[in-house]
Each structure stands twice: as structure tokens, then as C-alpha cells.
Design a protein around this motif. Structure first.
Motif, PDB file in Angstrom:
ATOM      1  N   ASP A  79       1.617 -34.256  21.768  1.00  0.00           N
ATOM      2  CA  ASP A  79       3.021 -34.547  21.454  1.00  0.00           C
ATOM      3  C   ASP A  79       3.941 -33.409  21.878  1.00  0.00           C
ATOM      4  O   ASP A  79       5.009 -33.641  22.452  1.00  0.00           O
ATOM      5  CB  ASP A  79       3.196 -34.826  19.957  1.00  0.00           C
ATOM      6  CG  ASP A  79       2.609 -36.154  19.536  1.00  0.00           C
ATOM      7  OD1 ASP A  79       2.317 -37.005  20.410  1.00  0.00           O
ATOM      8  OD2 ASP A  79       2.426 -36.351  18.317  1.00  0.00           O
ATOM      9  N   ASP A  80       3.521 -32.168  21.604  1.00  0.00           N
ATOM     10  CA  ASP A  80       4.347 -31.014  21.958  1.00  0.00           C
ATOM     11  C   ASP A  80       4.486 -30.872  23.465  1.00  0.00           C
ATOM     12  O   ASP A  80       5.582 -30.608  23.974  1.00  0.00           O
ATOM     13  CB  ASP A  80       3.755 -29.725  21.371  1.00  0.00           C
ATOM     14  CG  ASP A  80       3.837 -29.687  19.864  1.00  0.00           C
ATOM     15  OD1 ASP A  80       4.739 -30.323  19.283  1.00  0.00           O
ATOM     16  OD2 ASP A  80       2.985 -29.014  19.253  1.00  0.00           O
ATOM     17  N   ASN A  82       4.111 -33.259  25.751  1.00  0.00           N
ATOM     18  CA  ASN A  82       4.919 -34.382  26.240  1.00  0.00           C
ATOM     19  C   ASN A  82       6.399 -34.165  25.966  1.00  0.00           C
ATOM     20  O   ASN A  82       7.246 -34.426  26.830  1.00  0.00           O
ATOM     21  CB  ASN A  82       4.446 -35.697  25.621  1.00  0.00           C
ATOM     22  CG  ASN A  82       3.122 -36.151  26.181  1.00  0.00           C
ATOM     23  OD1 ASN A  82       2.764 -35.824  27.302  1.00  0.00           O
ATOM     24  ND2 ASN A  82       2.384 -36.907  25.399  1.00  0.00           N
ATOM     25  N   GLU A  83       6.713 -33.682  24.775  1.00  0.00           N
ATOM     26  CA  GLU A  83       8.116 -33.429  24.421  1.00  0.00           C
ATOM     27  C   GLU A  83       8.718 -32.369  25.342  1.00  0.00           C
ATOM     28  O   GLU A  83       9.833 -32.525  25.854  1.00  0.00           O
ATOM     29  CB  GLU A  83       8.211 -32.987  22.966  1.00  0.00           C
ATOM     30  CG  GLU A  83       9.619 -32.753  22.487  1.00  0.00           C
ATOM     31  CD  GLU A  83       9.671 -32.343  21.027  1.00  0.00           C
ATOM     32  OE1 GLU A  83      10.601 -31.587  20.686  1.00  0.00           O
ATOM     33  OE2 GLU A  83       8.807 -32.762  20.234  1.00  0.00           O
TER      34      GLU A  83
END
Length: 97
Positions: A79-80, A82-83
Motif C-alpha cells: 500500500d505504501d 503504491n501510494e
């Protein structure tokens, strides 16, 4: 039509720096920077670690896997990563293919 900023980053996408952008360690800044014709962005440690893995060959999933191996104490980083890559794309630092 959906805004491209809302689309996200696919795990199979391959990020590469846009033409005119150069990622490097800058001793004077004591950190990684992204150089481009109009200036420079000093990156924090996390951003530097992610962009250090961008080589135009490896997919987002490959980059996530490499970072999870390098930083096992961090747990899942998908998630990190990708963000951040979405942010880098919105800033026009990288392209995805």
C-alpha cells in the motif's frame, strides 16, 4: 471518464523515470534527490528507498517484494509503495507501462 489520479498503480506496471529526470545520491544533501531541468527534489529516506528500485525493468510487485525483503520488520509495504508511486506519477517524475 475517471480521473487518472484515482486509477491507482497496477502491480504489473513497470515504472521508469520520465525523460529529463535523474535519480541520484547527493552527498551535499546527505540523501537521494531527483534532478530535472527546472530544479531538484530532495527525497526522504522512504522515497529514496522506493525510487532506488525503479530501473525501468522491474514491475511494481517486484519492487514491493525487494523492499519487503530489505525491510522485513516493516511488514507489508504494497500500500505504501503504491501510494508513493501514484504520487510520483502525479508529479510527473515517473511513467508506468
Amino acid at each position: 471518464m475517471a480521473d487518472s489520479a484515482a486509477v491507482g498503480v497496477a502491480a504489473g506496471s513497470v515504472p521508469r523515470f520520465r525523460r529529463g529526470f535523474r535519480f541520484q545520491w547527493e552527498p551535499v544533501q546527505n540523501g537521494y534527490v531527483l534532478l530535472y531541468p527546472e530544479g531538484m527534489v530532495k527525497l526522504n529516506e522512504s522515497a529514496g528507498a522506493i525510487l532506488r528500485e525503479v530501473d525501468g525493468q522491474r514491475s511494481v510487485q517486484d519492487i514491493v517484494s525487494a523492499l519487503e525483503q530489505a525491510f522485513p520488520e516493516a511488514g507489508s509495504l504494497a500500500d505504501d509503495v503504491n501510494e508513493f508511486l501514484q504520487h510520483a506519477r502525479e508529479q510527473h517524475w515517473i511513467e508506468l507501462s
